[in-house]
Design a protein around this motif. Structure first.
Motif, mmCIF file in Angstrom:
data_model
loop_
_atom_site.group_PDB
_atom_site.id
_atom_site.type_symbol
_atom_site.label_atom_id
_atom_site.label_comp_id
_atom_site.label_asym_id
_atom_site.label_seq_id
_atom_site.Cartn_x
_atom_site.Cartn_y
_atom_site.Cartn_z
ATOM 1 N N GLU A 155 -28.723 -9.279 11.295
ATOM 2 C CA GLU A 155 -29.340 -9.285 12.844
ATOM 3 C C GLU A 155 -28.633 -8.283 13.553
ATOM 4 N N ARG A 156 -27.271 -7.957 13.146
ATOM 5 C CA ARG A 156 -26.623 -6.863 13.802
ATOM 6 C C ARG A 156 -27.464 -5.495 13.861
ATOM 7 N N LEU A 157 -27.939 -5.345 12.516
ATOM 8 C CA LEU A 157 -28.454 -4.103 12.142
ATOM 9 C C LEU A 157 -29.738 -3.851 12.959
ATOM 10 N N ILE A 158 -30.340 -5.071 13.145
ATOM 11 C CA ILE A 158 -31.801 -4.881 13.849
ATOM 12 C C ILE A 158 -31.378 -4.545 15.317
ATOM 13 N N LYS A 159 -30.385 -5.115 15.746
ATOM 14 C CA LYS A 159 -29.945 -4.483 17.252
ATOM 15 C C LYS A 159 -29.398 -2.972 17.331
#
Length: 367
Positions: free
Chosen positions: A338-342
């Protein structure tokens, strides 16, 4: 369409008409997807994202691992999918005493009654089917788990020095219980990497659970109609492979995977803090393939960044190995994704220019 499963030893039935336009083939795939979901919905209540991810892996020619607590209809979901497809199906219940030959098959000595000559004959195991359900795959020792490796990667089995081809299409759909770990054997990373998707099956909401109880306690049992044959699935899988992908979408997928490797410059600070091992190149391949399948299942003729984002979690969650810091702070691989997507930037300039989109699909009105 025949209700009998196709025998892989017989000639394949006719698929889509020769020379059919690619756009019409994509429409056919979208229609098949909607029909499959409707047929599975007769038995499976809710779990829409799980069903979508399962079908994406099927049309992208990948294997799938479903993880969820007991009673969430993981096995029923796979069985219902096999009922909706005109394919052969075998279930293997993994137990601690299961041997590799119980899966792949074995050679036995048989005597020809006419000549008296004895010779070895290979008896096929349950892996010789289009859909193989590996139920509770982590309950058998690594030696038996490894019997699936060659089948999943090479789509063949080697016994007694002789290779035996598996039927095509071939899918391993495995289930695993995340709660009870006593007496289990965690899958080695090499085998986990062979699974295209790691799908998390969650509890249904209240309305869905109400429908489940009402449906399963009634005397009527729904009948699932077969939607696609083996040859039709092979044709549609080829269509998925030919879906064009713009350069900026491929670069986005590659950047996301490379950012999971803590020793690389691309890795953000939270990856260096919480990840011990990142994903390999196979993850980049699966992100793009799954993005292609998702795009055409939704009736689109090209892959978008949103397609990559949508399949990122099931592709990466079992390929990211978190460290002690993450465990101490309760950080799971899904949160890292999720952090990577952001975090991963999208090259807006390339996106506006079309990212050198390959012209593999022509308009129906093109000359």
């Amino acid at each position: 369409m025949s209700d009998q499963p196709h025998d892989p030893r017989e000639p394949e039935p006719e698929g889509l008409p020769a020379g059919q336009d690619d756009l019409a083939a994509v429409d056919r795939l979208k229609s098949a997807y909607e029909t499959l979901r409707a047929e599975m919905g007769k038995v499976i209540v809710g779990q829409n994202k799980v069903v979508e991810e399962l079908l994406v892996s099927i049309f992208a020619r990948g294997h799938c691992l479903l993880i969820g607590v007991p009673g969430l209809a993981k096995t029923l979901m796979i069985h219902t999918l096999s009922d909706a497809l005109n394919l052969t199906y075998n279930r293997i219940q993994f137990t601690p005493d299961l041997m590799p030959s119980d899966i792949t098959g074995t050679e036995v000595i048989q005597e020809d009654k006419a000549t008296g000559v004895r010779q070895f004959k290979f008896l096929r195991g349950p892996i010789f089917a289009n859909i193989v359900l590996a139920d509770e795959i982590n309950r058998t020792p690594p030696k038996t788990q490894a019997a699936l490796l060659e089948a999943m990667q090479e789509r063949q089995v080697t016994v007694g020095g002789e290779r035996h081809r598996l039927p095509d299409p071939f899918f391993v759909l495995a289930t695993q219980n995340p709660i009870e770990q006593e007496g289990t054997y965690p899958l080695p990373e090499a085998q986990l990497d062979r699974f295209m998707f790691n799908v998390m099956v969650d509890y249904p909401d209240e309305a869905e659970e109400f429908d489940i109880v009402r449906m399963t306690t009634s005397p009527t049992r729904p009948t699932v109609t077969k939607v696609l044959s083996a040859n039709e699935i092979l044709v549609l899988q080829e269509i998925v492979r030919r879906v064009p992908v713009a350069d900026h979408v491929v670069k986005y997928a590659v950047r996301m995977v490379r950012a999971t490797r803590r020793d690389r410059e691309e890795a953000p600070a939270f990856v260096r803090d919480y990840v011990s091992w990142g994903a390999g190149p196979r993850a980049s391949q699966y992100l793009v393939l799954a993005g292609k399948a998702r795009a055409v299942l939704h009736g689109r003729f090209h892959v978008s960044i949103d397609d990559i984002k949508s399949v990122a979690a099931p592709v990466l969650r079992h390929r990211i190995i978190t460290n002690f810091n993450a465990e101490a702070e309760g950080i799971r691989p899904d949160e890292v994704v999720e952090r990577l997507i952001k975090t991963i930037p999208v090259d807006e300039r390339e996106a506006e220019q079309g990212g050198k989109l390959p012209k593999l699909f022509r308009s129906a009105n093109a000359g």
